[in-house]
Scaffold this motif. Structure first.
Motif, PDB file in Angstrom:
ATOM      1  N   VAL A   1      20.405  26.319  55.463  1.00  0.00           N
ATOM      2  CA  VAL A   1      21.539  25.398  55.640  1.00  0.00           C
ATOM      3  C   VAL A   1      22.689  25.722  54.699  1.00  0.00           C
ATOM      4  O   VAL A   1      22.500  26.293  53.625  1.00  0.00           O
TER       5      VAL A   1
ATOM      6  N   LEU B   1      25.532  19.131  57.080  1.00  0.00           N
ATOM      7  CA  LEU B   1      24.643  20.293  57.096  1.00  0.00           C
ATOM      8  C   LEU B   1      24.884  21.147  58.340  1.00  0.00           C
ATOM      9  O   LEU B   1      24.825  20.642  59.458  1.00  0.00           O
TER      10      LEU B   1
ATOM     11  N   PRO C   1      15.738  24.037  60.281  1.00  0.00           N
ATOM     12  CA  PRO C   1      15.469  22.706  60.836  1.00  0.00           C
ATOM     13  C   PRO C   1      16.710  22.083  61.477  1.00  0.00           C
ATOM     14  O   PRO C   1      16.628  21.377  62.476  1.00  0.00           O
ATOM     15  N   ILE C   2      17.869  22.418  60.904  1.00  0.00           N
ATOM     16  CA  ILE C   2      19.124  21.876  61.443  1.00  0.00           C
ATOM     17  C   ILE C   2      19.415  22.485  62.813  1.00  0.00           C
ATOM     18  O   ILE C   2      19.857  21.798  63.742  1.00  0.00           O
TER      19      ILE C   2
ATOM     20  N   PHE D   1      17.211  20.790  65.269  1.00  0.00           N
ATOM     21  CA  PHE D   1      17.670  19.404  65.466  1.00  0.00           C
ATOM     22  C   PHE D   1      18.894  19.391  66.390  1.00  0.00           C
ATOM     23  O   PHE D   1      18.966  18.628  67.358  1.00  0.00           O
TER      24      PHE D   1
ATOM     25  N   LEU E   1       5.632  16.292  53.716  1.00  0.00           N
ATOM     26  CA  LEU E   1       5.702  17.701  54.166  1.00  0.00           C
ATOM     27  C   LEU E   1       5.714  18.667  53.000  1.00  0.00           C
ATOM     28  O   LEU E   1       5.328  19.822  53.126  1.00  0.00           O
TER      29      LEU E   1
ATOM     30  N   LYS F   1      13.388  23.213  45.831  1.00  0.00           N
ATOM     31  CA  LYS F   1      14.818  23.221  45.449  1.00  0.00           C
ATOM     32  C   LYS F   1      15.653  22.625  46.571  1.00  0.00           C
ATOM     33  O   LYS F   1      15.549  23.037  47.731  1.00  0.00           O
ATOM     34  N   GLY F   2      16.476  21.651  46.180  1.00  0.00           N
ATOM     35  CA  GLY F   2      17.423  21.089  47.141  1.00  0.00           C
ATOM     36  C   GLY F   2      18.838  21.485  46.759  1.00  0.00           C
ATOM     37  O   GLY F   2      19.041  22.334  45.883  1.00  0.00           O
TER      38      GLY F   2
ATOM     39  N   PHE G   1      10.241  16.091  51.683  1.00  0.00           N
ATOM     40  CA  PHE G   1      10.490  15.377  52.931  1.00  0.00           C
ATOM     41  C   PHE G   1       9.202  14.747  53.463  1.00  0.00           C
ATOM     42  O   PHE G   1       8.105  15.278  53.237  1.00  0.00           O
TER      43      PHE G   1
ATOM     44  N   TYR H   1       7.133  13.324  56.968  1.00  0.00           N
ATOM     45  CA  TYR H   1       7.092  13.577  58.413  1.00  0.00           C
ATOM     46  C   TYR H   1       7.685  12.370  59.143  1.00  0.00           C
ATOM     47  O   TYR H   1       7.205  11.257  58.968  1.00  0.00           O
ATOM     48  N   PRO H   2       8.743  12.580  59.954  1.00  0.00           N
ATOM     49  CA  PRO H   2       9.479  11.431  60.504  1.00  0.00           C
ATOM     50  C   PRO H   2       8.691  10.552  61.472  1.00  0.00           C
ATOM     51  O   PRO H   2       8.989   9.367  61.616  1.00  0.00           O
ATOM     52  N   LYS H   3       7.669  11.108  62.088  1.00  0.00           N
ATOM     53  CA  LYS H   3       6.936  10.272  63.045  1.00  0.00           C
ATOM     54  C   LYS H   3       6.097   9.221  62.323  1.00  0.00           C
ATOM     55  O   LYS H   3       5.597   8.293  62.936  1.00  0.00           O
TER      56      LYS H   3
HETATM   57  C1  LIG Z   1      17.192  20.731  50.865  1.00  0.00           C
HETATM   58  C2  LIG Z   1      18.657  20.884  51.075  1.00  0.00           C
HETATM   59  C3  LIG Z   1      19.320  19.597  51.532  1.00  0.00           C
HETATM   60  C4  LIG Z   1      19.255  18.562  50.413  1.00  0.00           C
HETATM   61  O1  LIG Z   1      19.562  17.394  50.656  1.00  0.00           O
HETATM   62  O2  LIG Z   1      18.998  19.002  49.271  1.00  0.00           O
HETATM   63  C5  LIG Z   1      18.709  19.070  52.788  1.00  0.00           C
HETATM   64  O3  LIG Z   1      18.713  17.879  53.082  1.00  0.00           O
HETATM   65  S1  LIG Z   1      18.053  20.267  53.824  1.00  0.00           S
HETATM   66  C6  LIG Z   1      17.738  19.422  55.368  1.00  0.00           C
HETATM   67  C7  LIG Z   1      17.032  20.364  56.303  1.00  0.00           C
HETATM   68  N1  LIG Z   1      15.645  20.528  55.935  1.00  0.00           N
HETATM   69  C8  LIG Z   1      14.702  19.715  56.491  1.00  0.00           C
HETATM   70  O4  LIG Z   1      14.963  18.899  57.349  1.00  0.00           O
HETATM   71  C9  LIG Z   1      13.287  19.934  55.981  1.00  0.00           C
HETATM   72  C10 LIG Z   1      12.347  18.880  56.546  1.00  0.00           C
HETATM   73  N2  LIG Z   1      12.309  18.985  57.994  1.00  0.00           N
HETATM   74  C11 LIG Z   1      11.243  19.586  58.622  1.00  0.00           C
HETATM   75  O5  LIG Z   1      10.262  20.025  58.023  1.00  0.00           O
HETATM   76  C12 LIG Z   1      11.309  19.644  60.135  1.00  0.00           C
HETATM   77  O6  LIG Z   1      12.661  19.527  60.538  1.00  0.00           O
HETATM   78  C13 LIG Z   1      10.480  18.510  60.835  1.00  0.00           C
HETATM   79  C14 LIG Z   1       8.994  18.690  60.491  1.00  0.00           C
HETATM   80  C15 LIG Z   1      10.983  17.150  60.432  1.00  0.00           C
HETATM   81  C16 LIG Z   1      10.655  18.666  62.332  1.00  0.00           C
HETATM   82  O7  LIG Z   1      10.354  19.983  62.609  1.00  0.00           O
HETATM   83  P1  LIG Z   1      10.515  20.541  64.088  1.00  0.00           P
HETATM   84  O8  LIG Z   1      11.762  20.002  64.693  1.00  0.00           O
HETATM   85  O9  LIG Z   1      10.327  22.015  64.091  1.00  0.00           O
HETATM   86  O10 LIG Z   1       9.245  19.958  64.733  1.00  0.00           O
HETATM   87  P2  LIG Z   1       9.153  19.103  66.001  1.00  0.00           P
HETATM   88  O11 LIG Z   1      10.232  19.445  66.977  1.00  0.00           O
HETATM   89  O12 LIG Z   1       7.751  19.179  66.444  1.00  0.00           O
HETATM   90  O13 LIG Z   1       9.439  17.640  65.445  1.00  0.00           O
HETATM   91  C17 LIG Z   1       8.361  16.790  65.238  1.00  0.00           C
HETATM   92  C18 LIG Z   1       8.861  15.440  65.636  1.00  0.00           C
HETATM   93  O14 LIG Z   1       9.859  15.044  64.663  1.00  0.00           O
HETATM   94  C19 LIG Z   1      11.067  14.766  65.371  1.00  0.00           C
HETATM   95  N3  LIG Z   1      12.165  15.133  64.485  1.00  0.00           N
HETATM   96  C20 LIG Z   1      12.563  16.368  64.147  1.00  0.00           C
HETATM   97  N4  LIG Z   1      13.599  16.304  63.291  1.00  0.00           N
HETATM   98  C21 LIG Z   1      13.861  14.987  63.099  1.00  0.00           C
HETATM   99  C22 LIG Z   1      14.815  14.255  62.351  1.00  0.00           C
HETATM  100  N5  LIG Z   1      15.734  14.896  61.591  1.00  0.00           N
HETATM  101  N6  LIG Z   1      14.805  12.910  62.395  1.00  0.00           N
HETATM  102  C23 LIG Z   1      13.872  12.260  63.151  1.00  0.00           C
HETATM  103  N7  LIG Z   1      12.928  12.876  63.920  1.00  0.00           N
HETATM  104  C24 LIG Z   1      12.943  14.235  63.868  1.00  0.00           C
HETATM  105  C25 LIG Z   1      11.039  15.580  66.622  1.00  0.00           C
HETATM  106  O15 LIG Z   1      11.901  15.021  67.578  1.00  0.00           O
HETATM  107  C26 LIG Z   1       9.573  15.456  66.989  1.00  0.00           C
HETATM  108  O16 LIG Z   1       9.351  14.200  67.552  1.00  0.00           O
HETATM  109  P3  LIG Z   1       9.045  14.108  69.132  1.00  0.00           P
HETATM  110  O17 LIG Z   1       8.942  12.644  69.407  1.00  0.00           O
HETATM  111  O18 LIG Z   1       7.772  14.885  69.315  1.00  0.00           O
HETATM  112  O19 LIG Z   1      10.234  14.775  69.781  1.00  0.00           O
END
Ligand SMILES: CC[C@H](C(=O)O)C(=O)SCCNC(=O)CCNC(=O)[C@H](O)C(C)(C)COP(=O)(O)OP(=O)(O)OC[C@H]1O[C@@H](n2cnc3c(N)ncnc32)[C@H](O)[C@@H]1OP(=O)(O)O
Ligand SMILES: [Co+2]
Length: 141
Positions: A40, A55, A63-64, A67, A100, A106-107, A115, A117-119
Motif C-alpha cells: 500500500v 490507501l 489487500p487493498i 478489496f 490475523l 510494521k504499520g 488486524f 478477521y472481519p467476519k
Molecule cells: C499497515 C499499514 C496501514 C496502517 O494503518 O498502518 C494499513 O492500514 S494497511 C491496510 C491493508 N492491510 C490489511 O488490510 C491487512 C489485513 N487484511 C487482511 O489480512 C485481508 O484483507 C483479509 C483477511 C481481511 C481479507 O482477505 P481477502 O480479501 O484475501 O480474503 P477474503 O476475500 O476471503 O475475505 C474474507 C472475508 O472478509 C471480507 N473482507 C475482506 N476485506 C474486508 C474489509 N476490509 N472489511 C470487511 N470485510 C472484509 C471478505 O468480503 C470476505 O467475506 P465474505 O462474506 O466471504 O465475502
C-alpha cells in the motif's frame, strides 16, 4: 482500546483522492508513506483528534487491490489506538477473536499494528495500533 486512531479508506488514485480530501477537510495531507509489506501507499490527514488514512494498492496481491476489486472505493478499516498491542492481542485471543497478526507488524505513521478477521467483528476490519517504541524492532515480525 483507547480511541479510534484512524479510519482507513481504500482509493484507486491516491493523488486524486488527496486533492479531494484536501478540499473536503480544508487541510493538506501531513504524510504520504508506502508500506511495501502491505502493498500500500498511504496518505494521512488530521482534523482535530481524528485521522483519515487513504490507501492505494501498490500491487495486485495487496489487500487493498482485492478489496477494491470486490467492493470498490470506501471505508476499509477502523484502527484503534492501544497502549500495549501484545497484551491487547492476547486479551482478544482469549476473548475468542481471530487475530490475523499474533505478532505485531510494521504499520504506517510510526505504528506497530495487528488486524482482526472481519467476519468475527460484524463485518468490520479492525486494526490495532500502538506507537512504535524506539526499540520497536524486537516486536516487529
Ligand atoms: C499497515 C499499514 C496501514 C496502517 O494503518 O498502518 C494499513 O492500514 S494497511 C491496510 C491493508 N492491510 C490489511 O488490510 C491487512 C489485513 N487484511 C487482511 O489480512 C485481508 O484483507 C483479509 C483477511 C481481511 C481479507 O482477505 P481477502 O480479501 O484475501 O480474503 P477474503 O476475500 O476471503 O475475505 C474474507 C472475508 O472478509 C471480507 N473482507 C475482506 N476485506 C474486508 C474489509 N476490509 N472489511 C470487511 N470485510 C472484509 C471478505 O468480503 C470476505 O467475506 P465474505 O462474506 O466471504 O465475502
Ligand atoms: Co490503517
Amino acid at each position: 482500546m483507547n480511541k479510534i486512531e484512524h479510519l482507513g479508506i481504500a482509493v484507486h488514485d491516491l493523488e486524486a483522492s488527496n486533492a479531494l480530501f484536501e478540499k473536503l477537510m480544508g487541510v493538506p495531507h501531513y504524510k504520504i508513506e508506502e508500506v511495501a509489506s502491505e502493498g500500500v501507499r498511504t496518505s494521512f490527514f488530521k482534523a482535530g483528534p481524528n485521522k483519515i488514512e487513504l490507501l492505494q494498492a501498490t500491487d495486485d496481491n495487496s489487500p487493498i487491490a482485492k478489496f477494491l476489486e470486490k467492493r470498490g472505493e470506501g471505508i476499509h478499516h477502523i484502527a484503534f489506538a492501544v497502549d500495549d498491542i501484545a497484551a491487547e492481542i492476547e486479551r482478544l485471543v482469549q476473548e475468542g477473536f481471530t487475530v490475523l497478526d499474533t505478532t505485531p507488524k510494521k504499520g504506517a505513521d510510526n505504528k506497530l499494528v495487528a488486524f482482526l478477521y472481519p467476519k468475527g467483528t460484524n463485518g468490520v476490519l479492525i486494526e490495532l495500533c500502538q506507537e512504535a517504541p524506539a526499540q520497536g524492532e524486537e516486536l516487529l515480525q
